[in-house]
Design an enzyme around this catalytic site. Structure first.
Site, mmCIF file in Angstrom:
data_model
loop_
_atom_site.group_PDB
_atom_site.id
_atom_site.type_symbol
_atom_site.label_atom_id
_atom_site.label_comp_id
_atom_site.label_asym_id
_atom_site.label_seq_id
_atom_site.Cartn_x
_atom_site.Cartn_y
_atom_site.Cartn_z
ATOM 1 N N ASP A 105 -41.778 -87.590 -4.769
ATOM 2 C CA ASP A 105 -41.977 -86.198 -5.156
ATOM 3 C C ASP A 105 -42.661 -85.454 -4.013
ATOM 4 O OD1 ASP A 105 -42.230 -84.055 -7.296
ATOM 5 O OD2 ASP A 105 -41.905 -85.819 -8.560
ATOM 6 N N ASP A 207 -40.583 -80.085 -5.831
ATOM 7 C CA ASP A 207 -41.133 -79.484 -7.040
ATOM 8 C C ASP A 207 -41.151 -77.958 -6.992
ATOM 9 O OD1 ASP A 207 -42.854 -80.022 -9.538
ATOM 10 O OD2 ASP A 207 -44.190 -78.720 -8.402
ATOM 11 N N GLU A 266 -36.034 -78.584 -7.540
ATOM 12 C CA GLU A 266 -36.262 -78.260 -8.943
ATOM 13 C C GLU A 266 -36.345 -76.761 -9.145
ATOM 14 O OE1 GLU A 266 -39.400 -78.780 -12.628
ATOM 15 O OE2 GLU A 266 -40.026 -78.105 -10.657
ATOM 16 N N HIS A 331 -39.769 -85.856 -17.193
ATOM 17 C CA HIS A 331 -41.145 -85.940 -17.684
ATOM 18 C C HIS A 331 -41.668 -84.611 -18.227
ATOM 19 C CE1 HIS A 331 -41.205 -84.336 -13.706
ATOM 20 N NE2 HIS A 331 -42.459 -83.964 -13.838
ATOM 21 N N ASP A 332 -40.830 -83.580 -18.198
ATOM 22 C CA ASP A 332 -41.249 -82.274 -18.718
ATOM 23 C C ASP A 332 -40.539 -81.900 -20.017
ATOM 24 O OD1 ASP A 332 -42.920 -81.789 -16.512
ATOM 25 O OD2 ASP A 332 -41.261 -80.960 -15.335
HETATM 26 C C1 NOJ Z 1 -42.632 -79.245 -12.302
HETATM 27 C C2 NOJ Z 1 -43.129 -80.618 -12.639
HETATM 28 O O1 NOJ Z 1 -42.045 -81.404 -13.056
HETATM 29 C C3 NOJ Z 1 -44.166 -80.439 -13.718
HETATM 30 O O2 NOJ Z 1 -44.527 -81.672 -14.288
HETATM 31 C C4 NOJ Z 1 -45.340 -79.715 -13.112
HETATM 32 O O3 NOJ Z 1 -46.284 -79.429 -14.109
HETATM 33 C C5 NOJ Z 1 -44.907 -78.393 -12.447
HETATM 34 N N1 NOJ Z 1 -43.689 -78.508 -11.705
HETATM 35 C C6 NOJ Z 1 -45.980 -77.893 -11.505
HETATM 36 O O4 NOJ Z 1 -46.027 -78.706 -10.350
#
Ligand code: NOJ
Ligand code: CA
Length: 535
Positions: A105, A207, A266, A331-332
């Site tokens: 990451d 990210d 992302e 994971h989100d």
């Molecule tokens: C995306 C990540 O996947 C998430 O887990 C994070 O809270 C936010 N970006 C901020 O970095």
């Protein structure tokens, strides 16, 4: 035709590991890097391994854990909780020995407020690192410089008493945004990339890229006219600014200097512009080393029509050099098996692993892990702590991997950092490995099919239109045609078509022998998916 082996990222199945929750090697209740190394045989390299081709490690860098590692306090080190840099090197070596690529990451938009850069930056208005972050005076009435909102609720600005100015944070106050308009910041962050590339990592998951560029004038965001909420604003100026693609190209430029590297960016698109948004990332960044995540697999309703329409249109827009990156969870977002149900999760598995490009599996989905119920006292995620009860919490999908039916699901001998759902007694790797019809058996068979068939890896995508509840497509490569039929409904569906004639290679029910003939008629059972090799 070239005889070169296509680059790994054109077809690799990427498995996302959340390091806190994969395997705990030292029994402190938290997953770690040596734990991942110990369990690599589960992922690839042995005859009964899962068969993935690459892993993505969510953050393991030093972090005060305000956002569970997405608040990095040192980009070029390993948090002692997860191990040492030596442990990382060992992991990388062990993965490469098993032909597993490793991507890590990269969190470019913000650092932890404990990062040395921010500590310097906040120390005085004339500190050389002041402009590494975005500082602004309050409005005359003392309120924040504009109405921009944090993704975790509340204003995106926090007043720092020390110097009396506000700093910008698109996420938590503990995650101040770096100022990418400052060339020194870009240079420092490119050094971070080189640090990991020099160690031998195969790429990055990048990210929150939309926030790398903002309106240089910091104009106020307009009201969101498409919702009835009076306080809802549209992030017109607070993200996706004029230099977004330029900065991403600079990142891509670093990767290009190393052979065979790849990055995935992302960026969740605005709903109504999804295809356009995705294609822009291919066109404007560097498709030979980069692709955007395609998040529709997470966001679309579980309906054949919705998926057929999206995938057909998206694939039609992809230049042959673009790598599609599909995924159904991360994971989100809530767990796949919880979102679509345990039966449809099997259909989903076949969908994911028969699509072109680089499909991404989220750890635990291969055994059908579900969201855990998290009691208020057990909440860890700031998204839930800051706005409780609204369903924003991400702990339920981040629980330890369920290895076996023993205490703590065999993940650890210690109480685990998040609770493990009771269903680990039967939803676990050990039990499913020996059950012929389990979710794990299905994933293994799908991966083995994909790894063995160039058509599944590289074949063109060709849509079929057979029935409104059946997602149908072919993959075509040379003379070979593979037909995928996925029944999204809970009723049997009889299909008649010449394009389904051939041999059945796999059914999600795992109860039909490979090679069984399929004539021009076939009845799909509820939620059944099949792969047919056309005659
Ligand atoms: C995306 C990540 O996947 C998430 O887990 C994070 O809270 C936010 N970006 C901020 O970095
Ligand atoms: Ca540990």
């Amino acid at each position: 035709m070239s005889h070169h082996q296509p680059a790994w990222f054109k077809s690799a199945v990427l498995y996302q590991i959340y390091p806190r929750s994969f395997y705990d090697s030292n029994n402190d209740g938290i997953g770690d890097l040596p734990g991942i190394t110990q369990k690599l045989d589960y992922l690839a390299g042995k005859h009964d391994s899962l068969g993935v081709n690459a892993i993505w490690l969510s953050p393991f860098y030093p972090s005060p854990l305000a956002d569970f590692g997405y608040d990095v306090s040192d980009h070029c080190a390993v948090d002692p909780m997860y191990g040492t840099l030596k442990d990382f090197k060992d992991l990388l070596k062990a993965a490469h020995e098993r032909e597993i690529k490793v991507i890590v990451d990269f969190i470019p938009n913000h650092t932890s407020n404990q990062h040395a850069w921010f500590q310097e930056s906040r120390s005085s208005k004339d500190n050389p690192k002041r402009n590494w972050y975005t500082w602004q005076d309050a409005k005359p009435d003392g309120s924040p410089p504009n109405n921009w909102l944090s993704n975790f609720g509340g204003s995106a600005w926090t007043l720092d008493k020390k110097t009396g100015q506000y700093y910008l944070h698109s996420f938590l106050p503990e995650q101040p945004d770096l100022n990418w308009d400052n060339p020194e910041v870009r240079a420092a962050m490119k050094d971070v990339l080189r640090f990991w590339l020099d160690l031998g990592v195969d790429g990055f998951r990048v990210d929150a890229v939309y926030w790398l560029s903002k309106d240089p004038e910091l104009r106020k965001d307009p009201a969101n006219l498409s919702t009835p909420e009076p306080n809802d604003i549209r992030p017109r100026y607070s993200k996706a600014g004029p230099h977004l693609y330029k900065y991403l190209q600079e990142i891509a430029g670093v990767l290009k200097a190393y052979p065979d590297r790849f990055m995935i960016t992302e960026a969740y698109p605005e709903k109504w512009r999804n295809i356009v948004s995705y294609i822009k990332f291919y066109k404007n960044v560097a498709p030979s080393v980069s692709a955007p995540f395609n998040f529709e697999g997470i966001d679309l309703p579980w309906e054949a029509k919705a998926f057929q329409s999206f995938i057909d249109r998206f694939q039609a827009k992809l230049h042959t050099t673009y790598v599609p990156v599909y995924n159904l969870g991360n994971h989100d977002k809530p767990r796949l098996a919880t979102r679509v149900g345990p039966v449809a999760a099997r259909t989903a598995a076949m969908l994911l692993l028969t699509l072109p490009g680089m499909p991404i599996m989220y750890y635990g989905d291969e055994i059908g892990m579900t969201n855990a119920l998290i009691m208020p006292s057990e909440v860890k995620d700031p998204a839930e702590k800051n706005q409780p009860g609204l369903g924003y919490g991400r702990d339920p999908e981040r629980t330890p991997l369920q290895w076996d039916a023993t205490a703590h699901a065999g993940f650890s001998k210690h109480k685990t950092w998040l609770p493990i759902p009771e269903n680990y007694r039967y939803i676990n790797i050990d039990s499913e490995a020996t059950e012929p019809y389990s979710m794990l058996s299905l994933y293994k068979q799908l991966l083995s099919l994909r790894n063995g068939l160039a058509t599944l890896k590289y074949g063109r995508y060709h849509p079929l239109m057979l029935h409104e509840d059946v997602l149908a497509y072919q993959r075509r490569h040379g003379k070979e045609r593979l037909t995928v039929l996925l029944n999204f409904s809970d009723a049997p569906i009889a299909l008649t078509s010449r394009s389904i004639r051939g041999k059945l290679l796999l059914s999600t029910h795992l109860d039909i022998a490979a090679g069984s003939p399929v004539v021009a008629e076939l009845t799909l059972r509820p939620h059944e998916g099949v792969v047919i090799q056309n005659a």
